[in-house]
Design an enzyme around this catalytic site. Structure first.
Site, PDB file in Angstrom:
ATOM      1  N   LYS A 236       0.834  -1.207   0.000  1.00 12.19           N
ATOM      2  CA  LYS A 236       0.000   0.000   0.000  1.00 12.19           C
ATOM      3  C   LYS A 236       0.870   1.260   0.000  1.00 12.19           C
ATOM      4  CE  LYS A 236      -3.548   0.000   2.754  1.00 12.19           C
ATOM      5  NZ  LYS A 236      -4.974   0.266   2.695  1.00 12.19           N
TER       6      LYS A 236
ATOM      7  N   ARG B  44      -2.940   2.920   8.922  1.00 12.66           N
ATOM      8  CA  ARG B  44      -3.317   1.697   8.204  1.00 12.66           C
ATOM      9  C   ARG B  44      -2.125   0.771   8.053  1.00 12.66           C
ATOM     10  NH1 ARG B  44      -7.989   2.733   4.868  1.00 12.66           N
ATOM     11  NH2 ARG B  44      -8.631   4.889   5.075  1.00 12.66           N
TER      12      ARG B  44
ATOM     13  N   GLY C 107      -7.818  -7.595   5.243  1.00 12.51           N
ATOM     14  CA  GLY C 107      -8.604  -7.656   6.472  1.00 12.51           C
ATOM     15  C   GLY C 107      -7.921  -8.368   7.632  1.00 12.51           C
TER      16      GLY C 107
ATOM     17  N   MET D 257      -5.032  -7.441   9.222  1.00  7.85           N
ATOM     18  CA  MET D 257      -4.395  -6.580  10.218  1.00  7.85           C
ATOM     19  C   MET D 257      -5.277  -5.358  10.483  1.00  7.85           C
ATOM     20  SD  MET D 257      -0.430  -7.068   9.262  1.00  7.85           S
ATOM     21  CE  MET D 257      -0.643  -6.574   7.580  1.00  7.85           C
TER      22      MET D 257
ATOM     23  N   ARG E  30      -3.293  -1.073  -6.669  1.00  6.06           N
ATOM     24  CA  ARG E  30      -2.342  -2.188  -6.751  1.00  6.06           C
ATOM     25  C   ARG E  30      -2.662  -2.973  -8.020  1.00  6.06           C
ATOM     26  NH1 ARG E  30      -5.282  -5.323  -1.820  1.00  6.06           N
ATOM     27  NH2 ARG E  30      -7.216  -5.349  -2.939  1.00  6.06           N
TER      28      ARG E  30
ATOM     29  N   HIS F 267      -3.170 -44.921  -5.744  1.00  7.82           N
ATOM     30  CA  HIS F 267      -3.377 -45.499  -7.074  1.00  7.82           C
ATOM     31  C   HIS F 267      -4.456 -44.727  -7.828  1.00  7.82           C
ATOM     32  CE1 HIS F 267      -5.284 -48.330  -9.903  1.00  7.82           C
ATOM     33  NE2 HIS F 267      -4.036 -48.673 -10.157  1.00  7.82           N
TER      34      HIS F 267
ATOM     35  N   ARG G   4       4.635 -47.462 -18.456  1.00 10.43           N
ATOM     36  CA  ARG G   4       4.678 -48.425 -17.330  1.00 10.43           C
ATOM     37  C   ARG G   4       4.107 -49.746 -17.826  1.00 10.43           C
ATOM     38  NH1 ARG G   4       2.923 -43.622 -14.056  1.00 10.43           N
ATOM     39  NH2 ARG G   4       4.336 -43.434 -12.281  1.00 10.43           N
TER      40      ARG G   4
ATOM     41  N   SER H 210      16.451 -41.610 -15.831  1.00  8.63           N
ATOM     42  CA  SER H 210      15.187 -40.903 -15.658  1.00  8.63           C
ATOM     43  C   SER H 210      14.855 -40.949 -14.177  1.00  8.63           C
ATOM     44  CB  SER H 210      14.092 -41.570 -16.479  1.00  8.63           C
ATOM     45  OG  SER H 210      12.878 -40.902 -16.238  1.00  8.63           O
TER      46      SER H 210
ATOM     47  N   GLY I  49      12.902 -41.136 -10.981  1.00  6.15           N
ATOM     48  CA  GLY I  49      11.592 -41.571 -10.504  1.00  6.15           C
ATOM     49  C   GLY I  49      11.360 -40.896  -9.165  1.00  6.15           C
TER      50      GLY I  49
ATOM     51  N   CYS J  77      10.470 -38.646 -14.645  1.00  3.84           N
ATOM     52  CA  CYS J  77       9.164 -39.169 -15.020  1.00  3.84           C
ATOM     53  C   CYS J  77       8.254 -39.400 -13.815  1.00  3.84           C
ATOM     54  CB  CYS J  77       9.308 -40.453 -15.839  1.00  3.84           C
ATOM     55  SG  CYS J  77      10.131 -41.767 -14.919  1.00  3.84           S
TER      56      CYS J  77
ATOM     57  N   TYR K 280      14.747 -33.349 -20.265  1.00  4.79           N
ATOM     58  CA  TYR K 280      13.296 -33.330 -20.459  1.00  4.79           C
ATOM     59  C   TYR K 280      12.568 -33.640 -19.159  1.00  4.79           C
ATOM     60  CZ  TYR K 280      13.460 -38.470 -20.450  1.00  4.79           C
ATOM     61  OH  TYR K 280      13.647 -39.775 -20.096  1.00  4.79           O
TER      62      TYR K 280
HETATM   63  C1  PEP Z   1       8.609 -43.012  -9.685  1.00  2.10           C
HETATM   64  O1  PEP Z   1       8.860 -43.740  -8.741  1.00  2.10           O
HETATM   65  O2  PEP Z   1       8.749 -41.786  -9.662  1.00  2.10           O
HETATM   66  C2  PEP Z   1       8.089 -43.577 -10.935  1.00  2.10           C
HETATM   67  C3  PEP Z   1       7.928 -42.819 -12.005  1.00  2.10           C
HETATM   68  O3  PEP Z   1       7.726 -44.887 -10.903  1.00  2.10           O
HETATM   69  P1  PEP Z   1       6.352 -45.423 -10.267  1.00  2.10           P
HETATM   70  O4  PEP Z   1       5.538 -44.264  -9.894  1.00  2.10           O
HETATM   71  O5  PEP Z   1       5.748 -46.274 -11.285  1.00  2.10           O
HETATM   72  O6  PEP Z   1       6.875 -46.200  -9.094  1.00  2.10           O
END
Ligand code: PEP
Ligand code: MG
Length: 911
Positions: free
Chosen positions: A29, A98, A107, A109, A352, A468, A591, A795, A797, A863, A883
């Site tokens: 402010k 203020r 609101g 303070m 603002r 899951h 997977r 990769s 996990g 991934c 990636y």
């Molecule tokens: C992970 O563990 O990040 C992964 C991609 O494999 P999953 O989730 O299938 O165990």
């Protein structure tokens, strides 16, 4: 952190001394009031006491040295500028005090208005208010002055001296009752004078002292109360929720009072320079004549659309419009403002950069580029992945008739209405009849997959964001509410109960996967235009839809900027195709265990439990052509792009019959004297394989090393599918990924076998197959240098890496106790949702650095679920991965954030 006090530290800034970039010091402010002052806009004069003064006060419990003197000096110059003295009996200067932190905390303070009024100056104020040229009749002026005084005692009492607010409310009600009215405005000057007397008695009763008559004392105490309100319970709670650091402190603005309640030629209002809901250009705001700002908030009278001010006071209206245009041009963004008109004179009380909806954020960024106010880099900076994600989900058209009956975890966003079913089979059946269904389970398991595919939405009473149900639903872009524990699910009885009501199969429910709310009955759903655009069914060049055009333009720019490639996690041709339409540049995780469900499950069970070699080989031989066909379909959809296929990684229990149920079945059959030799053998085998901690047991590479021929069959199926694709004129780029590796020796063993099979299958087809590994066991990250010797790519996990780094069971903890960890601030967000940079992130960094040191050019990706999380994408950009891979629906979000990561790190990086 408390600021260092130094002798000459400057704690007070006149509005003419600050600017909008000093938010850390002057709060939002204060910084913006200063900016407007310097633009020459009509801001009531005043000064700001810095957040550093507040930090020092909160650290020591007293005002820092020098503050009192600086306030005195600034007050004197304010008095000189206004030609009035604070609390002067004849013609008092009044000020508001203020709060104003760096981040807006609406609101949370305190504010004290009308500081400077006392038993004498109230008379002076009345005289001034009735002065020449005023439209307030003298009676009105008296009323106004006494009303202002009673408001001061009320606010000051409550805020500064902790007098219970209800006491003042009671006294006000009492005065109205005596007058026979329910409306404050019917109280005249005498009534209000009487009320001031009553208020002063309340003040005395609770504080043991008279209401302070010294204006300067009022001011000092009010400033102190605003400092202290930084630590008020609601402010602390709000900061925790909004993740605002606790040590910033608030600035305090001391501003000359202007009054919108001096008659019909006065008033107060709020305005936006564009529509904060849609982004449309125009004038949006509300105005209330003859009122103070807090009357608008209290809703005592109804406001009118700002446009009506044109009729009431054209001069002020035109001036306001001019100022709004000026502010937009200056801030180069949507601004929201508060203003007051005092007897025909316009005053700006606040501005603002305004909050807006996700749709408005994109539309406005696009408009500002068109208007030449910002460039496309800046437009990219102005939007974010969370907003884009919001725009990609269908939404409920909710109105007040719909009340939620339960609230779970918003596990996969979107909105879905449908008939309740409790089994996968029933979901498939009803969906085949064209019905929308909601699959309701305590929790889901891989056997529910067909039902999940058939359903519009999934509702579970157990499990968190990486359960899951959540992971699979997100992968499919399907709405899911998980862990709605107020719901008692009874699958055999085909019903659930919630809030004392029973919902049977066939009844309709609606679930909101963004908020986690569950409704009974059907709530209408609207589809997302942005998804239609990504799907290719809306052409941005040829439709009149500002949102779609803005999204298209900004996404195109993000793609041009980003360094990170974006792949997808997909296990079916349909998912792969959709992800490709959404911009995926390959598959980062296929997977394969998801391909062993349904009819094939029995083959896997036979394979796992086989004692004789022949039995196993027969199961493998039956699986090979099925797998080959799976991969052919995926390679076809991803023609020309890399496809990372992960060798099978199921926790064992997912493929075996449940031990308890099997034992009961056998016992019952024995009791009946039936022949149970086969079941007994199965039971013995399941007992032999039973694990207490399946997630830490025989899964991933371990399974591949223990069950001869399993990985070999998969490698062969991948290689054969790639060759068949190449022979058909396509380009398959398979990358075989080994899961759950912790030691290079595991990988070397798998690799040696795989290389032989690949060489044999590929021959001179020109197909190239890379072999790499997941990094998801902490030991793998810490020995990445060794592992890289046997891997062409890594990769990360991050789901398992998070599970194993923290020792948190990914299936249990979020629903079980994360709420407490979040409440205590141990983390601000679940580490399964957004990467824990300090811990898990450090493992990623180590593995990336040591892996690349051992094998320059090592391809690096991620991934886990974090691949589609906005903040995590920025982290993976910083670490230098090649990636990120995420579920199809998050691909656009990852593309956008990967572009933003370049712009925000100031890079001119482009691909
Ligand atoms: C992970 O563990 O990040 C992964 C991609 O494999 P999953 O989730 O299938 O165990
Ligand atoms: Mg894993």
């Amino acid at each position: 952190m408390a600021a260092q006090e130094t002798v000459d530290q400057k704690y007070v800034y006149d509005f003419s001394e600050g600017n909008k970039d000093l938010k850390d010091l002057l709060g939002g402010k204060g910084a913006n009031l200063a900016e407007m002052t310097n633009l020459g806009l009509p801001v009531p004069p005043g000064f700001t006491i810095t957040t550093e003064a507040c930090q020092a006060y909160l650290a020591t419990g007293r005002e820092p040295d020098g503050l009192a003197g600086q306030i005195e000096a600034h007050l004197e110059s304010l008095e000189r500028a206004m030609g009035k003295r604070l609390g002067d009996p004849q013609d008092p200067l009044l000020v508001s005090v203020r709060s104003g932190a760096k981040f807006s905390m609406p609101g949370m303070m305190e504010t004290v208005l009308n500081v400077g009024l006392n038993d004498q100056s109230v008379q002076g104020l009345a005289r001034q208010a009735s002065g020449e040229g005023s439209q307030a009749a003298s009676g009105g002026a008296d009323r106004f002055a006494w009303d202002s005084y009673r408001r001061l005692i009320q606010m000051f009492g409550k805020t500064v001296c902790e007098v219970p607010g209800e006491e003042f409310e009671h006294a006000l009600d009492e005065a109205k009752r005596a007058k026979g009215t329910q409306n404050d405005l019917d109280l005249d000057a005498d009534d209000l004078r009487g009320l001031v007397g009553a208020y002063k008695k309340i003040f005395l009763k609770h504080t043991g002292r008279e209401f302070p008559q010294q204006p300067r004392e009022q001011l000092d105490l009010a400033i102190r109360a605003v400092f202290e309100s930084w630590n008020a319970e609601r402010a602390v709670l709000y900061r925790r929720q909004e993740r605002i650091p606790a040590d910033l402190g608030t600035a305090v603005n001391v501003v000359t009072m202007v009054f919108g309640n001096l008659g019909p030629d006065s008033g107060t209002g709020v305005a936006f320079t564009r529509d904060p809901a849609s982004g449309a250009q125009g004038i949006y705001g509300d105005y209330l004549a003859n009122a103070q700002g807090e009357d608008v908030v209290a809703g005592i009278r109804n406001t009118v659309p700002l446009q009506e001010l044109e009729q009431l006071d054209k001069t002020s209206y035109d001036e306001l419009l001019g100022i709004m245009a000026r502010l937009e041009e200056h801030y180069k963004d949507l601004c929201d403002i508060e203003f007051t008109i005092e007897r025909g004179k316009l005053w700006m009380l606040q501005t603002r950069v305004g909050k807006r909806t996700a749709a408005a954020a994109f539309v406005i960024a696009g408009q500002l580029v068109d208007e030449g106010l910002i460039d496309l880099d800046e437009a990219l900076h102005r939007v974010n992945g969370a907003q884009l994600a919001q725009l990609m989900f269908p939404r409920f058209q909710l109105d007040h008739e719909f009340q939620p009956v339960a609230k779970g975890i918003g596990a996969s966003p979107g909105a879905a209405s449908g008939t309740v079913v409790f089994t996968s089979a029933r979901a498939v059946e009803l969906a085949a009849e064209g019905k929308s269904v909601i699959l309701v389970r305590r929790e889901t398991n891989p056997d529910d997959l067909n039902g999940m595919i058939a359903a519009k939405g999934i509702l579970t009473s157990r499990g968190g964001k990486t359960s899951h149900a959540a992971v699979v639903a997100r992968g499919m872009g399907k709405t899911c509410v998980s862990g709605a524990d107020e719901i008692e699910v009874n699958v055999p009885a085909k019903r659930f109960t919630v809030a004392g009501q029973t919902v049977n199969e066939g009844d309709v429910v609606s679930i909101d996967g963004t908020t986690g709310k569950v409704y009974l009955g059907e709530v209408p759903v609207m589809p997302s235009e942005v998804v239609q655009y990504f799907e290719g069914s809306l052409d941005p060049e040829h439709i009149d839809n500002a949102l779609v055009r803005a999204v298209h333009r900004i996404m195109t720019h993000a793609d041009g900027k980003r360094r990170l490639a974006v792949r997808t996690n997909a296990d079916t041709g349909a998912d792969a195709a959709r992800a490709r339409r959404f911009g995926a540049e390959g598959i980062g995780l296929c997977r394969t265990e998801h391909m062993f469900l349904g009819d094939r499950r029995e083959l896997v069970e036979r394979l796992i439990l086989a004692r004789a070699e022949g039995e196993r080989e027969a199961a493998l031989a039956a699986l090979l052509p099925l797998q080959r066909a799976d991969f052919e379909e995926i390679f076809r959809e991803m023609d020309g792009l890399p496809v990372t296929v992960r060798l099978i990684d199921p926790p064992l229990h997912e493929f075996l019959p449940p031990l308890e149920q099997l034992a009961v079945n056998v016992a019952v059959a024995q009791e009946r004297g039936e022949d149970v030799a086969k079941e007994e053998a199965l039971l013995a085998a399941v007992r032999r394989m039973h694990e207490e901690n399946p997630m830490l047991g025989l899964r991933g590479v371990r399974l591949g090393l223990v069950i001869p021929g399993l990985f070999a069959m998969q490698v062969r199926a991948i290689a054969e599918a790639a060759v068949s694709c190449a022979r058909g004129g396509g380009v398959a780029k398979p990358e075989i990924m080994v899961p759950l590796v912790g030691a290079v020796q595991e990988l070397e063993t798998v690799r040696a076998e795989a290389e032989k099979i690949i060489a044999e299958v590929v021959g001179d087809s020109g197909v190239e197959v890379l072999i790499g590994t997941m990094i998801e066991v902490p030991r793998a990250a810490l020995t990445a240098g060794q592992i890289a010797e046997a891997a062409e790519f890594f990769s990360f996990g991050t789901n398992d890496l998070t599970q194993m780094a923290w020792g948190f069971s990914r299936d249990d903890v979020e629903g079980a106790f994360f709420w407490r960890y979040l409440e205590l601030g141990i983390f601000g967000i679940s580490p399964f949702e957004s990467i824990d940079r300090d811990g898990v992130g450090r493992l990623v960094r180590i593995a990336a650095e040591e892996g690349r040191a051992a094998r320059p050019g090592l391809k690096l990706g991620i991934c886990g679920e974090h691949g589609g999380d906005p903040d995590s994408v920025h982290f993976f950009h910083e670490v230098g991965l090649d990636y990120v891979s995420c579920s199809p629906f998050r691909v656009p979000v990852a593309r956008l954030e990967a572009g933003r990561a370049v712009v925000e790190t100031g890079g001119s990086d482009s691909r």
